[in-house]
Design a protein around this motif. Structure first.
Motif, PDB file in Angstrom:
ATOM      1  N   CYS A 243      17.210  27.469  78.986  1.00 30.57           N
ATOM      2  CA  CYS A 243      17.396  28.875  78.623  1.00 30.57           C
ATOM      3  C   CYS A 243      18.825  29.298  78.976  1.00 30.57           C
ATOM      4  O   CYS A 243      19.448  28.704  79.867  1.00 30.57           O
TER       5      CYS A 243
ATOM      6  N   SER B 149      19.584  31.737  80.678  1.00 32.33           N
ATOM      7  CA  SER B 149      19.594  32.133  82.091  1.00 32.33           C
ATOM      8  C   SER B 149      19.743  30.907  82.996  1.00 32.33           C
ATOM      9  O   SER B 149      20.328  30.993  84.077  1.00 32.33           O
TER      10      SER B 149
ATOM     11  N   HIS C 238      11.508  27.142  82.819  1.00 35.74           N
ATOM     12  CA  HIS C 238      10.418  28.122  82.688  1.00 35.74           C
ATOM     13  C   HIS C 238       9.871  28.181  81.264  1.00 35.74           C
ATOM     14  O   HIS C 238       8.911  28.888  81.008  1.00 35.74           O
TER      15      HIS C 238
ATOM     16  N   GLU D  66       7.637  31.054  74.607  1.00 37.15           N
ATOM     17  CA  GLU D  66       8.106  31.874  75.749  1.00 37.15           C
ATOM     18  C   GLU D  66       9.262  32.782  75.320  1.00 37.15           C
ATOM     19  O   GLU D  66       9.197  34.000  75.522  1.00 37.15           O
TER      20      GLU D  66
HETATM   21 ZN   LIG Z   1      14.389  32.222  79.622  1.00 37.79          ZN
END
Ligand SMILES: [Zn+2]
Ligand SMILES: [Zn+2]
Length: 401
Positions: free
Chosen positions: A59, A61, A86, A181
């Motif tokens: 991701c 992040s 995640h 997600e």
């Molecule tokens: Zn993420």
């Protein structure tokens, strides 16, 4: 087992931060991330279950964390060392010893932490707003992938609470499931914005967050008129498949904002503009641009993890614009029913061709190359880069027909 482990090290933090400013290459020798073959998960009893990773995404992040370019805000909500990852598609165990394919909702809120009574937010399903992410039966961590106790997706196995596990229908491929997600995040943002039919919406940025925001608008707010700023041609092509008008520069988007609202230009500022603007990048430049092109009384939705920034808020004050933060997913009220954001994303996944967004899958051993690819994904014509702990070589997945 194999895993990538992130450790806190102030010296490495400083070195990574310095290097990330001068180079666009991830540098494993100073990174806080290490590859190991003898990682052991902390012991956990039922109801927690050990799941086997099939795919785990990288991701934006994660990249900010590895580059030490993100805010240090989350450090106090994180327990070290931890396994990142995640965005996870996995195999979860059944009672009879067989396994089933699942996607993981990574939030570590009250239920996952076995906290009772639930906080005021979790008790109404708003697990995204949970205030208990440093307490209960797990170490600190807002999500799987930032918590020592659970492990994460960048390894062979991790631990999940049954409430985090969503079964996947046969019709959703592993690659499409990997995008659930980020799609759920985007759906949460779109449902927070609630664009009205015929409202003019701008989406700044066409990486994963931008593309999933376009997908969420396409499926949840089909009557909104969407303009998307996409810098790279492959991003523009993907974005146009969701019916958005594509703009390739800030100037083009400004002119579109002026024309659509019959506004006027005052230097770079549009007096008039879009009803709602999604900033899917979260930098000083993009948030400033969002404020320029949003109409008086309009809304800017801050999607994705923003960089620390200094910004002139005078246009926000003058045009009385609202900035709305949107984080993760929880429960939504959609078409008069309450539904988990993840379930809504799973229901809509097949209609969105999500496989197209998974560009390259790497073995964990090639993490340096994978992270460099993810870091420069837009420029290299990619969207989502992922790990498959069982794979031996990097490969491009089969695309949706
Ligand atoms: Zn993420
Ligand atoms: Zn809670």
């Amino acid at each position: 087992m194999k895993a990538l482990v992130f450790s806190r090290s102030p010296t490495r933090y400083a070195a990574t931060r310095t290097l990330s400013v001068v180079s666009s290459r991830f540098n494993a020798s100073v990174s806080p991330l290490d590859f190991t073959t003898n990682f052991e998960l902390p012991n956990r009893n039922l109801p927690y279950q050990q799941c086997k990773v099939l795919l785990s995404g990288i991701c934006g992040s994660d990249i900010s964390m590895l580059d030490s370019s993100s805010s240090r805000y989350f450090e106090d909500f994180t327990s070290f060392p931890f396994v990142p990852g995640h965005e996870i598609v996995a195999l979860a165990p059944n009672d009879d010893g067989t396994k089933r394919r699942v996607v993981i909702e990574p939030g570590l809120s009250c239920i996952v932490r076995e906290i009772s009574p639930l906080c005021d937010y979790c008790s109404v399903g708003a697990t995204d707003k949970c205030i208990n992410t440093i307490s209960g039966s797990l170490n600190s961590g807002t999500q799987t992938g930032y918590c020592h106790s659970t492990g994460g997706g960048w390894s062979e196995n991790f631990i999940a609470h049954p409430s985090q596990i969503h079964d996947l229908p046969e019709s959703i491929s592993n690659e499409a499931a990997l995008m659930i997600e980020p799609l759920a995040c985007a759906m949460h943002g779109v449902l927070r914005a609630k664009p009205k039919a015929d409202s003019e919406v701008a989406v700044i940025g066409a990486g994963t967050v931008g593309q999933m925001t376009l997908a969420a608008l396409f499926t949840l707010a089909p009557e909104a008129k969407v303009s998307a700023l996409a810098r790279y041609s492959n991003q523009a092509e993907l974005a146009s498949s969701f019916g958005a008008s594509i703009l390739r520069s800030n100037d083009e988007l400004r002119r579109t904002a002026r024309r659509k609202s019959k506004g006027i230009m005052v230097a770079n500022r549009v007096m008039g503009g879009f009803d709602t603007t999604f900033d899917c990048v979260g930098t000083n430049e993009t948030l400033s641009h969002a404020l320029e092109i949003t109409r008086p009384g309009g809304t800017v939705i801050l999607s994705g993890l923003p960089s620390p920034m200094r910004i002139d808020l005078t246009p926000l004050w003058h045009k009385q614009i609202s900035i709305v933060g949107t984080y993760a997913y929880g429960s939504e009220i959609y078409e008069d029913k309450t539904i988990r954001t993840f379930e809504l994303a799973i229901q809509r996944a097949n209609s969105l061709g999500l496989e197209r967004f998974v560009s390259t899958i790497y073995p964990l051993e090639d993490f340096e190359e994978a992270i460099n690819h993810a870091r420069n994904s837009g420029r290299r014509g990619a969207t989502k880069i992922a790990f498959d702990p069982a794979s031996k070589v990097s490969h491009t997945p089969r695309k949706a027909s």
